[in-house]
Motif scaffolding. Structure first.
Motif, mmCIF file in Angstrom:
data_model
loop_
_atom_site.group_PDB
_atom_site.id
_atom_site.type_symbol
_atom_site.label_atom_id
_atom_site.label_comp_id
_atom_site.label_asym_id
_atom_site.label_seq_id
_atom_site.Cartn_x
_atom_site.Cartn_y
_atom_site.Cartn_z
ATOM 1 N N TYR A 174 -3.754 9.627 -4.603
ATOM 2 C CA TYR A 174 -3.830 8.202 -4.282
ATOM 3 C C TYR A 174 -3.292 7.870 -2.895
ATOM 4 C CZ TYR A 174 -5.226 7.301 -9.083
ATOM 5 O OH TYR A 174 -5.919 7.272 -10.251
ATOM 6 N N ASP A 175 -3.130 8.899 -2.064
ATOM 7 C CA ASP A 175 -2.624 8.634 -0.711
ATOM 8 C C ASP A 175 -3.564 7.733 0.083
ATOM 9 O OD1 ASP A 175 -0.578 10.238 -1.420
ATOM 10 O OD2 ASP A 175 -0.751 11.651 0.252
ATOM 11 N N SER A 198 1.211 3.776 -3.222
ATOM 12 C CA SER A 198 0.713 5.148 -3.117
ATOM 13 C C SER A 198 1.850 6.148 -3.381
ATOM 14 C CB SER A 198 -0.035 5.307 -1.799
ATOM 15 O OG SER A 198 0.546 6.129 -0.939
ATOM 16 N N ARG A 222 0.840 -1.204 0.000
ATOM 17 C CA ARG A 222 0.000 0.000 0.000
ATOM 18 C C ARG A 222 0.873 1.252 0.000
ATOM 19 N NH1 ARG A 222 -5.162 -0.229 0.644
ATOM 20 N NH2 ARG A 222 -6.233 -2.118 1.271
#
Ligand SMILES: Cc1ncc(COP(=O)(O)O)c(C=O)c1O
Length: 393
Positions: free
Chosen positions: A335-336, A323, A319
């Motif tokens: 997209y954090d 990101s 993840r």
């Protein structure tokens, strides 16, 4: 006999899984099916499971039926694991089920039997089986606001506002942790507020826990359930061992009912067993036996904790890296949310057409609603995935 039956609408995910498996492009990234994968793309049998299987192959003395409520030792172990602590002044009773799906189905059947007019509220969006399960039982189905698709954050105000408008003829299905498909986490404050509203308005909470240990930690992933259980009078829990033990096809789960009236809960538990009778009658025992052996053998329990932690860390790492790669590719922090989400899934802000372009032109497979399974990603594909997403969405 069946000539008038139409062909049911296929599950969206199955054709995509097939399409992905038949795609031999080297750059392929298959993020469709909701199972954990290691870096080489396998869904492995956990070592603790293998060890338990070896032990059971030699030491099991029978495969006779377990009783209609299931194996009481297994059910007690899952209760301890799911709730993580004793819930004071409440009575909890459970029944072993073939996976979390059957647990939820039995709970909803019980609701239908007791209160035929109930409406089941599911999050918008939710796990693809939730709606069909409620509908097939003949329960009314409605959605509560959950994901803001613009910001990829929780629609907090409209969620709480909707819950405030509910009452005793409503049951609200909540994901215990690792929300499928959004990955959005409810924090302690959210859970506490939802519990207060449930208690005030009298709606019935149903918690679906299918990913305990794959989000933040075993304990943290149970926090929502604990908060609810301590604050409300009644709730139901459907629990799955499919993901956190990797026992997908062994069908291992439990349905629990919690209430403050012991007699009522005892009768309701027996009702669950009577609802299972015309269906699977008794739950499959093989996977439950494996789980029981792991949870009662200290070395295997430690081994399993370690493996689960490695799986969880891999997902968290993916993840963060994805990101970051998307920050680089897009020059934005759009997209954090992928790093902030937890569990297997996140929703990309793409249209169904963009998701199709990703599949056709980039061999990147997610679902039409944008859902991607982060655990399907390998480290060496992160950069390619980020470039593809940035190019299309
Ligand atoms: C939220 C949720 N609940 C339940 C299930 C089903 O679990 P099981 O395989 O144990 O039936 C899943 C599986 O993907 C899920 O995502």
């Amino acid at each position: 006999m069946f000539a008038d039956l139409p062909l049911p609408k296929p599950d969206e995910i199955v054709p995509l899984m097939i399409q992905a498996s038949e795609d031999h492009r080297a750059e392929k990234v298959d993020l469709t099916v909701g199972v954990y994968r290691d870096d080489s793309g396998n869904t492995p049998i956990m070592k603790a499971v293998r060890e338990a299987e070896k032990y059971l192959a030699v030491n099991r003395t029978t495969k006779s039926y377990v009783g209609p409520l299931g194996d009481p030792k297994f059910v007690a172990l899952i209760q301890e694991f799911a709730f993580q602590k004793k819930i004071e002044n409440k009575f909890i009773r459970g029944i072993q089920t073939p996976g979390g799906s059957s647990a939820l189905s039995l709970i909803l059947n019980l609701i239908k039997k007791a209160q035929p007019d109930m409406t089941i509220w599911v999050s918008d969006p939710t796990y693809a089986n939730h709606g069909p399960t409620a509908k097939s039982i003949g329960l009314k189905l409605k959605e509560y606001p959950f994901l803001n698709r613009e910001t990829n954050k929780l629609k907090n105000d409209s969620l709480m506002g909707t819950l405030e408008s509910l009452g005793p003829k409503d049951a609200v299905l909540l994901h215990g942790s690792c929300h499928n498909p959004t990955g959005l986490c409810l924090d302690e404050h959210h859970w506490s507020k939802i519990a207060d509203i449930a208690q005030k308005r009298g709606f019935y909470p149903i918690i679906d826990t299918a990913y305990q240990g794959l989000g933040i930690s075993i304990k943290e992933d149970a926090k929502g359930l604990i908060i609810m259980a301590e604050k409300v009078d009644d709730l139901a829990l459907s629990f799955s061992c499919s993901k956190n033990f990797g026992l997908y096809n062994d069908r291992v789960g439990c349905a629990f009912l919690m209430g403050s009236n012991e007699q009522e809960i005892k009768i309701a538990q027996t009702q669950l067993a009577s609802l299972a009778r015309p269906c699977h009658w008794v739950a499959p025992q093989n996977g439950a036996e494996i789980v029981k052996h792991i949870l009662t053998t200290p070395e295997l329990k430690d081994m399993w904790h370690e493996e689960l932690s490695v799986m969880k860390k891999r997902i968290i790492g993916l993840r963060e890296k994805l990101s970051l790669a998307l920050q680089v590719e897009t020059g934005t922090k759009k997209y954090d949310f992928i790093a902030e989400n937890s569990g297997l899934f996140s929703i990309l802000p793409g249209t169904p057409r963009q998701m199709e372009i990703l599949r056709n032109d980039y061999a990147v497979y997610g679902l039409d609603d944008g859902r991607i399974n982060l655990a399907g990603l390998s480290e060496n594909k992160i950069s390619y995935l980020a470039k593809s997403i940035a190019a299309v969405i």
